[in-house]
Write a protein that holds these residues in place. Sequence first.
Motif, PDB file in Angstrom:
ATOM      1  N   GLY A  66       0.813  -1.211   0.000  1.00 27.67           N
ATOM      2  CA  GLY A  66       0.000   0.000   0.000  1.00 27.67           C
ATOM      3  C   GLY A  66       0.845   1.258   0.000  1.00 27.67           C
ATOM      4  O   GLY A  66       0.535   2.227  -0.706  1.00 27.67           O
ATOM      5  N   VAL A  70       0.704   4.169  -2.821  1.00 21.09           N
ATOM      6  CA  VAL A  70       0.346   5.573  -2.593  1.00 21.09           C
ATOM      7  C   VAL A  70       1.554   6.506  -2.633  1.00 21.09           C
ATOM      8  O   VAL A  70       1.403   7.707  -2.410  1.00 21.09           O
ATOM      9  CB  VAL A  70      -0.413   5.761  -1.255  1.00 21.09           C
ATOM     10  CG1 VAL A  70      -1.714   5.011  -1.255  1.00 21.09           C
ATOM     11  CG2 VAL A  70       0.440   5.419  -0.064  1.00 21.09           C
ATOM     12  N   PHE A  77      -4.495  11.189   0.003  1.00 23.74           N
ATOM     13  CA  PHE A  77      -4.648   9.736  -0.066  1.00 23.74           C
ATOM     14  C   PHE A  77      -3.573   9.032   0.768  1.00 23.74           C
ATOM     15  O   PHE A  77      -3.844   8.025   1.418  1.00 23.74           O
ATOM     16  CB  PHE A  77      -4.599   9.243  -1.507  1.00 23.74           C
ATOM     17  CG  PHE A  77      -5.745   9.734  -2.333  1.00 23.74           C
ATOM     18  CD1 PHE A  77      -7.046   9.419  -1.997  1.00 23.74           C
ATOM     19  CD2 PHE A  77      -5.516  10.531  -3.444  1.00 23.74           C
ATOM     20  CE1 PHE A  77      -8.105   9.872  -2.753  1.00 23.74           C
ATOM     21  CE2 PHE A  77      -6.569  10.992  -4.203  1.00 23.74           C
ATOM     22  CZ  PHE A  77      -7.869  10.663  -3.857  1.00 23.74           C
ATOM     23  N   ARG A  78      -2.362   9.578   0.745  1.00 19.14           N
ATOM     24  CA  ARG A  78      -1.294   8.989   1.549  1.00 19.14           C
ATOM     25  C   ARG A  78      -1.610   9.090   3.032  1.00 19.14           C
ATOM     26  O   ARG A  78      -1.451   8.114   3.770  1.00 19.14           O
ATOM     27  CB  ARG A  78       0.044   9.660   1.252  1.00 19.14           C
ATOM     28  CG  ARG A  78       0.627   9.190  -0.059  1.00 19.14           C
ATOM     29  CD  ARG A  78       2.017   9.708  -0.239  1.00 19.14           C
ATOM     30  NE  ARG A  78       1.904  11.112  -0.636  1.00 19.14           N
ATOM     31  CZ  ARG A  78       2.911  11.913  -0.861  1.00 19.14           C
ATOM     32  NH1 ARG A  78       4.131  11.502  -0.682  1.00 19.14           N
ATOM     33  NH2 ARG A  78       2.721  13.152  -1.242  1.00 19.14           N
ATOM     34  N   PHE A  81      -4.341   6.632   4.001  1.00 21.80           N
ATOM     35  CA  PHE A  81      -3.830   5.265   4.057  1.00 21.80           C
ATOM     36  C   PHE A  81      -2.972   5.053   5.302  1.00 21.80           C
ATOM     37  O   PHE A  81      -3.096   4.033   5.982  1.00 21.80           O
ATOM     38  CB  PHE A  81      -3.030   4.939   2.793  1.00 21.80           C
ATOM     39  CG  PHE A  81      -2.568   3.516   2.745  1.00 21.80           C
ATOM     40  CD1 PHE A  81      -3.463   2.501   2.446  1.00 21.80           C
ATOM     41  CD2 PHE A  81      -1.255   3.196   3.027  1.00 21.80           C
ATOM     42  CE1 PHE A  81      -3.053   1.179   2.417  1.00 21.80           C
ATOM     43  CE2 PHE A  81      -0.836   1.875   2.993  1.00 21.80           C
ATOM     44  CZ  PHE A  81      -1.734   0.872   2.693  1.00 21.80           C
ATOM     45  N   TYR A  82      -2.103   6.017   5.616  1.00 21.43           N
ATOM     46  CA  TYR A  82      -1.250   5.883   6.808  1.00 21.43           C
ATOM     47  C   TYR A  82      -2.094   5.822   8.080  1.00 21.43           C
ATOM     48  O   TYR A  82      -1.780   5.055   8.995  1.00 21.43           O
ATOM     49  CB  TYR A  82      -0.263   7.043   6.899  1.00 21.43           C
ATOM     50  CG  TYR A  82       0.713   7.133   5.748  1.00 21.43           C
ATOM     51  CD1 TYR A  82       1.095   6.010   5.017  1.00 21.43           C
ATOM     52  CD2 TYR A  82       1.256   8.356   5.366  1.00 21.43           C
ATOM     53  CE1 TYR A  82       1.981   6.100   3.969  1.00 21.43           C
ATOM     54  CE2 TYR A  82       2.149   8.457   4.317  1.00 21.43           C
ATOM     55  CZ  TYR A  82       2.503   7.323   3.623  1.00 21.43           C
ATOM     56  OH  TYR A  82       3.384   7.411   2.581  1.00 21.43           O
ATOM     57  N   MET A  84      -5.180   4.701   8.311  1.00 23.60           N
ATOM     58  CA  MET A  84      -5.850   3.400   8.352  1.00 23.60           C
ATOM     59  C   MET A  84      -4.897   2.305   8.836  1.00 23.60           C
ATOM     60  O   MET A  84      -5.274   1.462   9.647  1.00 23.60           O
ATOM     61  CB  MET A  84      -6.425   3.046   6.977  1.00 23.60           C
ATOM     62  CG  MET A  84      -7.614   3.884   6.590  1.00 23.60           C
ATOM     63  SD  MET A  84      -8.467   3.353   5.086  1.00 23.60           S
ATOM     64  CE  MET A  84      -7.177   3.312   3.879  1.00 23.60           C
TER      65      MET A  84
END
Length: 116
Positions: A66, A70, A77-78, A81-82, A84
């Motif tokens: 992931g 990203v 978005f990064r 994701f981090y 999450m």
Amino acid sequence: MVDNSREVRRQIFDVIGCIAAVVTVIAYLVLCINAQVPFIPEGSFIMNVLNIIKTFAPLIVVALVGIEFVADKHIVFRIIFYVMIALVVLMMFFPSTWSKFVGIVTEVSDTIKENV
């Protein structure tokens, strides 16, 4: 002067992700073989290491892939994701939350099996 830092980081994450994936597959293979033909004593250091790998290696592989994905995306978005990944890791360190989650997944899969 060309800035290749993003591509270099991506390649580094690619190599680390490949190594993590290979280690994960080998650990799962050894655990599956050991389940059929026990050759590693229960409670030994090697079995404890394999069980830790079984728990955390899939998350590490998913996180690395992931992060590689990203790496060239928009900063929003990064960050999402981090965050999450951080939430999943935090929940893994709270045993009651993790066991409830695993229980929910088990209940859902049992329900699906009964209906099929």
